[in-house]
Design a protein around this motif. Structure first.
Motif: not given
Length: 87
Positions: A45-51, A43
């Motif tokens: 490293t690879a998944l972007p944080a939600p805007r 989470r």
């Protein structure tokens, strides 16, 4: 569909990472990484944080309420159709 694909990819990444970290280095004593720990690393490293900026939140809220309104209308129309059909 999209979340199923992401879940499958995450499971594959977790499985590969787990297999690679199962044998610790000779000079460092580590236990194998747990699936929760690997998921946390994935989470970060690879998944972007939600805007979560105000404009996006307001747009999502309006979109959601519009679609809920459409669903209520469709439900009422269906109830009217079934009421007329059973008379």
């Amino acid at each position: 569909m999209r979340w199923s694909l992401i879940s499958l990819l995450a499971a594959a990444v977790l499985a590969v990472t787990r297999s690679l970290t199962a044998a610790p280095a000779a000079d460092i004593a580590l236990i194998p990484a747990s699936p929760r720990e690997l998921l946390a690393v994935l989470r970060v490293t690879a998944l972007p944080a939600p805007r979560r900026d105000l404009g996006r939140v307001l747009h999502w809220s309006a979109w959601r309420r519009h679609h809920q309104h459409q669903a209520v209308q469709a439900h009422r129309r269906w109830n009217n159709v079934t009421t007329e059909a059973t008379r």
